[in-house]
Write an enzyme that holds these catalytic residues in place. Structure first.
Site, short mmCIF file in Angstrom:
data_model
loop_
_atom_site.label_atom_id
_atom_site.label_comp_id
_atom_site.label_asym_id
_atom_site.label_seq_id
_atom_site.Cartn_x
_atom_site.Cartn_y
_atom_site.Cartn_z
N LYS A 11 0.95 -1.30 0.10
CA LYS A 11 -0.02 0.41 -0.10
C LYS A 11 1.01 1.00 0.22
CE LYS A 11 -2.97 -2.95 3.36
NZ LYS A 11 -4.37 -2.20 4.43
N TYR A 51 -12.23 -2.93 -1.77
CA TYR A 51 -12.91 -3.50 -0.10
C TYR A 51 -14.18 -3.14 0.09
CZ TYR A 51 -8.41 -1.74 1.60
OH TYR A 51 -7.20 -2.40 2.30
N PHE A 59 -15.05 2.76 8.89
CA PHE A 59 -13.38 2.90 8.69
C PHE A 59 -13.41 2.62 6.90
CE2 PHE A 59 -13.20 -1.65 10.05
CZ PHE A 59 -12.74 -1.99 9.20
N ARG A 92 -0.09 -14.72 3.59
CA ARG A 92 -1.11 -13.34 4.73
C ARG A 92 0.11 -14.14 5.96
NH1 ARG A 92 -6.28 -11.82 4.48
NH2 ARG A 92 -6.24 -11.18 6.53
N THR A 98 -4.36 -8.52 11.05
CA THR A 98 -4.30 -7.03 10.21
C THR A 98 -3.97 -5.72 11.45
OG1 THR A 98 -6.40 -8.16 9.48
CG2 THR A 98 -6.52 -5.82 9.98
N ARG A 109 4.10 -6.26 9.28
CA ARG A 109 3.08 -5.65 9.55
C ARG A 109 3.74 -5.17 11.23
NH1 ARG A 109 -2.74 -7.61 7.57
NH2 ARG A 109 -3.11 -6.76 6.06
N ASN A 123 -1.37 -1.07 7.57
CA ASN A 123 -0.32 -2.36 8.30
C ASN A 123 0.17 -2.66 6.65
OD1 ASN A 123 -2.48 -2.99 6.67
ND2 ASN A 123 -3.35 -3.88 7.77
N HIS A 126 -1.80 -5.61 2.19
CA HIS A 126 -2.69 -6.23 1.70
C HIS A 126 -2.73 -7.50 1.27
CE1 HIS A 126 -7.01 -7.49 0.39
NE2 HIS A 126 -6.06 -8.14 -0.75
N GLU A 137 -9.62 -10.61 -6.59
CA GLU A 137 -9.17 -9.48 -6.77
C GLU A 137 -7.95 -9.92 -7.62
OE1 GLU A 137 -7.67 -9.79 -3.11
OE2 GLU A 137 -9.15 -9.15 -1.86
#
Ligand code: UDP
Ligand code: MG
Length: 149
Positions: A11, A51, A59, A92, A98, A109, A123, A126, A137
């Site tokens: 990100k 999202y 949020f 992940r 998260t 993260r 974080n 993604h 995605e």
């Protein structure tokens, strides 16, 4: 085990902090094949679609702004697709939890993320959550011709 594909995004905070190279190095530990990689200056429509499942969350507006780079000097996103056995769980794990404060300190993260005073989890990365989301995605972010076979 059948190979899986997974979308990984670095990100805009990753580019602003100039740690994209280190983040990619951490994902190399997954021993997966990198089949797609590009820089994307994220438009509103893409951020909202990405999202879409979180539209009802308090949020939502913040994470859309976050993905568009509005919180981080209008930096782009590095979008990648990895393929291989257990790719989703592996990526992940490398990304970490998260909430960066709860993430393994050696994860992406845990190392580079932060929680803002407003409570947004910045974080850095993604990673698709499951096979169905990964398919959705990858189609959203990449044309077929941009991915290696
Ligand atoms: N997020 C947040 N606060 C929360 C939950 C999520 O700021 O309580 C943000 C965070 O940046 C996260 C993104 O929303 O990465 C998407 O949330 P998701 O539940 O999909 O977490 P992820 O799959 O990224 O771990
Ligand atoms: Mg998610």
């Amino acid at each position: 085990m059948t190979p899986q594909s997974v979308l990984v995004l670095i990100k805009p905070d990753g580019l602003q902090k100039a740690v994209a190279g280190e983040v990619i190095s951490l994902f190399s530990a997954g021993d997966l094949k990198l089949v797609g990689l590009k820089l994307v200056q994220v438009p509103l429509k893409l951020a909202r679609a990405h999202y879409g499942h979180l539209r009802g969350q308090t949020f939502f507006a913040e994470i859309v702004d976050y993905l568009m780079g509005k919180l981080h000097g209008n930096n782009p996103v590095v979008a990648m697709v990895y393929t291989g056995p257990d790719a989703i769980a592996k990526c992940r794990r490398i990304a970490g939890a998260t909430n960066p404060e709860a993430a393994d300190p050696k994860s992406v993260r845990g190392k580079f993320g932060r929680v803002t005073t407003k409570g947004v989890f910045e974080n850095l990365v993604h990673v698709s959550s499951d096979v169905k989301e990964a398919r959705r995605e990858i189609k959203l972010w990449f044309r077929k011709s941009e991915l290696l076979a």
